[in-house]
Design a protein around this motif. Structure first.
Motif, PDB file in Angstrom:
ATOM      1  N   ASN A 147       0.856  -1.125  -0.220  1.00 15.41           N
ATOM      2  CA  ASN A 147      -0.194   0.258   0.131  1.00 15.41           C
ATOM      3  C   ASN A 147       0.507   0.768  -0.206  1.00 15.41           C
ATOM      4  O   ASN A 147       2.115   1.187   0.763  1.00 15.41           O
ATOM      5  CB  ASN A 147      -0.700  -0.263   1.145  1.00 15.41           C
ATOM      6  CG  ASN A 147      -2.028   1.319   1.284  1.00 15.41           C
ATOM      7  OD1 ASN A 147      -1.942   2.423   1.022  1.00 15.41           O
ATOM      8  ND2 ASN A 147      -3.218   1.003   2.111  1.00 15.41           N
ATOM      9  N   VAL A 148       0.761   2.224  -0.981  1.00 16.72           N
ATOM     10  CA  VAL A 148       1.350   2.776  -0.995  1.00 16.72           C
ATOM     11  C   VAL A 148       1.528   4.049  -0.154  1.00 16.72           C
ATOM     12  O   VAL A 148       2.425   4.827   0.192  1.00 16.72           O
ATOM     13  CB  VAL A 148       2.116   3.640  -2.229  1.00 16.72           C
ATOM     14  CG1 VAL A 148       2.451   2.609  -3.466  1.00 16.72           C
ATOM     15  CG2 VAL A 148       0.701   4.041  -3.528  1.00 16.72           C
ATOM     16  N   VAL A 149       0.583   4.548   0.245  1.00 21.68           N
ATOM     17  CA  VAL A 149       0.041   5.858   1.310  1.00 21.68           C
ATOM     18  C   VAL A 149       0.588   4.898   3.043  1.00 21.68           C
ATOM     19  O   VAL A 149       0.955   5.370   4.131  1.00 21.68           O
ATOM     20  CB  VAL A 149      -1.944   5.363   1.587  1.00 21.68           C
ATOM     21  CG1 VAL A 149      -1.879   6.439   2.613  1.00 21.68           C
ATOM     22  CG2 VAL A 149      -1.890   5.950   0.202  1.00 21.68           C
ATOM     23  N   THR A 150       0.583   3.143   2.849  1.00 20.70           N
ATOM     24  CA  THR A 150       0.759   3.693   4.465  1.00 20.70           C
ATOM     25  C   THR A 150       2.707   2.531   4.544  1.00 20.70           C
ATOM     26  O   THR A 150       2.537   2.509   5.603  1.00 20.70           O
ATOM     27  CB  THR A 150      -0.076   1.515   5.122  1.00 20.70           C
ATOM     28  OG1 THR A 150      -0.418   1.053   4.629  1.00 20.70           O
ATOM     29  CG2 THR A 150      -1.751   3.213   5.068  1.00 20.70           C
TER      30      THR A 150
ATOM     31  N   LYS B  14     -11.010  -8.136   1.540  1.00 22.84           N
ATOM     32  CA  LYS B  14     -12.369  -8.516   0.469  1.00 22.84           C
ATOM     33  C   LYS B  14     -13.414  -7.813   1.378  1.00 22.84           C
ATOM     34  O   LYS B  14     -13.754  -7.938   2.732  1.00 22.84           O
ATOM     35  CB  LYS B  14     -12.461  -9.832   0.964  1.00 22.84           C
ATOM     36  CG  LYS B  14     -13.087 -10.791   1.539  1.00 22.84           C
ATOM     37  CD  LYS B  14     -12.321 -11.853   1.140  1.00 22.84           C
ATOM     38  CE  LYS B  14     -12.754 -12.644   2.143  1.00 22.84           C
ATOM     39  NZ  LYS B  14     -13.217 -14.445   1.746  1.00 22.84           N
ATOM     40  N   GLY B  15     -14.869  -7.430   0.586  1.00 14.64           N
ATOM     41  CA  GLY B  15     -15.965  -7.240   1.960  1.00 14.64           C
ATOM     42  C   GLY B  15     -16.541  -8.304   2.102  1.00 14.64           C
ATOM     43  O   GLY B  15     -17.038  -9.653   1.284  1.00 14.64           O
TER      44      GLY B  15
ATOM     45  N   ALA C  73       2.120  -4.047   3.811  1.00 14.26           N
ATOM     46  CA  ALA C  73       1.156  -5.155   2.648  1.00 14.26           C
ATOM     47  C   ALA C  73       0.612  -5.336   3.054  1.00 14.26           C
ATOM     48  O   ALA C  73      -0.303  -5.357   4.003  1.00 14.26           O
ATOM     49  CB  ALA C  73       2.340  -6.075   2.688  1.00 14.26           C
ATOM     50  N   VAL C  74      -0.523  -5.728   1.424  1.00 16.13           N
ATOM     51  CA  VAL C  74      -2.090  -5.934   1.843  1.00 16.13           C
ATOM     52  C   VAL C  74      -2.557  -7.031   1.167  1.00 16.13           C
ATOM     53  O   VAL C  74      -1.877  -6.936  -0.489  1.00 16.13           O
ATOM     54  CB  VAL C  74      -3.381  -4.365   1.598  1.00 16.13           C
ATOM     55  CG1 VAL C  74      -4.111  -4.306   1.354  1.00 16.13           C
ATOM     56  CG2 VAL C  74      -3.011  -3.303   2.644  1.00 16.13           C
TER      57      VAL C  74
ATOM     58  N   TYR D  93      -4.346   1.898  -1.869  1.00 17.46           N
ATOM     59  CA  TYR D  93      -3.802   2.080  -3.233  1.00 17.46           C
ATOM     60  C   TYR D  93      -2.592   1.253  -3.232  1.00 17.46           C
ATOM     61  O   TYR D  93      -1.472   1.180  -2.270  1.00 17.46           O
ATOM     62  CB  TYR D  93      -3.352   3.301  -3.982  1.00 17.46           C
ATOM     63  CG  TYR D  93      -3.161   3.968  -5.159  1.00 17.46           C
ATOM     64  CD1 TYR D  93      -3.875   3.440  -5.866  1.00 17.46           C
ATOM     65  CD2 TYR D  93      -3.138   5.325  -5.761  1.00 17.46           C
ATOM     66  CE1 TYR D  93      -3.496   3.196  -7.605  1.00 17.46           C
ATOM     67  CE2 TYR D  93      -3.171   6.064  -6.707  1.00 17.46           C
ATOM     68  CZ  TYR D  93      -2.948   5.132  -7.593  1.00 17.46           C
ATOM     69  OH  TYR D  93      -2.434   5.090  -9.020  1.00 17.46           O
ATOM     70  N   LEU D  94      -2.628   0.395  -4.742  1.00 15.46           N
ATOM     71  CA  LEU D  94      -1.192  -0.574  -4.478  1.00 15.46           C
ATOM     72  C   LEU D  94      -0.430  -0.569  -5.304  1.00 15.46           C
ATOM     73  O   LEU D  94      -0.564  -0.582  -6.539  1.00 15.46           O
ATOM     74  CB  LEU D  94      -1.645  -2.192  -3.725  1.00 15.46           C
ATOM     75  CG  LEU D  94      -3.279  -2.240  -2.881  1.00 15.46           C
ATOM     76  CD1 LEU D  94      -3.603  -3.787  -2.950  1.00 15.46           C
ATOM     77  CD2 LEU D  94      -2.200  -2.284  -1.579  1.00 15.46           C
ATOM     78  N   TYR D  95       0.980  -0.676  -5.050  1.00 15.10           N
ATOM     79  CA  TYR D  95       1.754  -0.804  -5.989  1.00 15.10           C
ATOM     80  C   TYR D  95       1.995  -2.312  -7.118  1.00 15.10           C
ATOM     81  O   TYR D  95       2.623  -2.771  -5.795  1.00 15.10           O
ATOM     82  CB  TYR D  95       2.993  -0.581  -5.902  1.00 15.10           C
ATOM     83  CG  TYR D  95       3.919  -0.098  -6.778  1.00 15.10           C
ATOM     84  CD1 TYR D  95       4.077   0.244  -8.582  1.00 15.10           C
ATOM     85  CD2 TYR D  95       5.180  -0.411  -6.503  1.00 15.10           C
ATOM     86  CE1 TYR D  95       4.940   0.143  -9.682  1.00 15.10           C
ATOM     87  CE2 TYR D  95       6.467   0.152  -6.901  1.00 15.10           C
ATOM     88  CZ  TYR D  95       5.731   0.173  -9.057  1.00 15.10           C
ATOM     89  OH  TYR D  95       6.660   0.101 -10.342  1.00 15.10           O
TER      90      TYR D  95
END
Length: 184
Positions: free
Chosen positions: A22-25, A35-36, A28-29, A105-107
């Motif tokens: 996750n580019v913000v935190t 998932k919801g 790793a996600v 937002y993942l890279y």
């Protein structure tokens, strides 16, 4: 900018698992983590594509509304940052913060996740049910930059409402269109 449509993916296809930063935190996600309870929206986007910039306010509004209703959201950028430095992780972080993303937002540095999803464009929108089986893959609505049609998200809203109520979606799936993913 070449207009690229999304590829066809069969309903019921299981969502490929992933774990990405996750580019913000900086954490790793995984797909399992985001998932919801009722479903999950996986978006392939980037910072610079005019099609993504056009729908950013809608993406934020949809996520804010439907995350509260049990639908998880995640955005992934898979673009080659050597040739498209505006999509680099440090700029992704700024982009996510400036646009008030309430979703990770993942890279995807190796582009492996984009390949596993057969993603083709930005935005490329996938909606999975609570069992992570493909429920819908296509456009958010008919709005495009410069076509004068407001970006309402009516297509995707009806899909997310059906998903939240555990109803089948039997409607049309128009491909998403946008900038092609920038492959290495």
């Amino acid at each position: 900018m070449a207009l690229t449509p999304s590829n066809k993916l069969s309903k019921g296809t299981k969502a490929p698992n992933f774990t990405l930063p996750n580019v913000v935190t900086g954490n790793a996600v995984s797909l399992e983590e985001i998932k919801g309870k009722k479903g999950t929206v996986v978006l392939f986007i980037c910072n610079h594509c005019p099609f993504v910039i056009h729908i950013n306010p809608l993406l934020v509004a949809l996520a804010n509304e439907y995350q509260a209703k049990g639908i998880g959201f995640v955005a992934i950028s898979s673009n080659d940052v050597e040739n498209y430095p505006q999509d680099a992780p440090d700029l992704m972080k700024i982009h996510a913060e400036e646009n008030n993303y309430s979703f990770p937002y993942l890279y995807d540095e190796t582009q492996q996740v984009a390949k596993e999803y057969d993603a083709a464009c930005t935005p490329d929108v996938y909606v999975f049910d609570k069992e992570l089986k493909l429920y819908y893959h296509g456009q958010l609505d008919n709005s495009r930059p410069g076509n004068g049609i407001p970006s309402t998200g009516n297509n995707i809203k009806s899909i997310l409402e059906n998903l939240g109520q555990a109803k089948l979606y039997l409607g049309e799936e128009k491909p998403s269109v946008g900038c092609g993913i920038k492959w290495k």
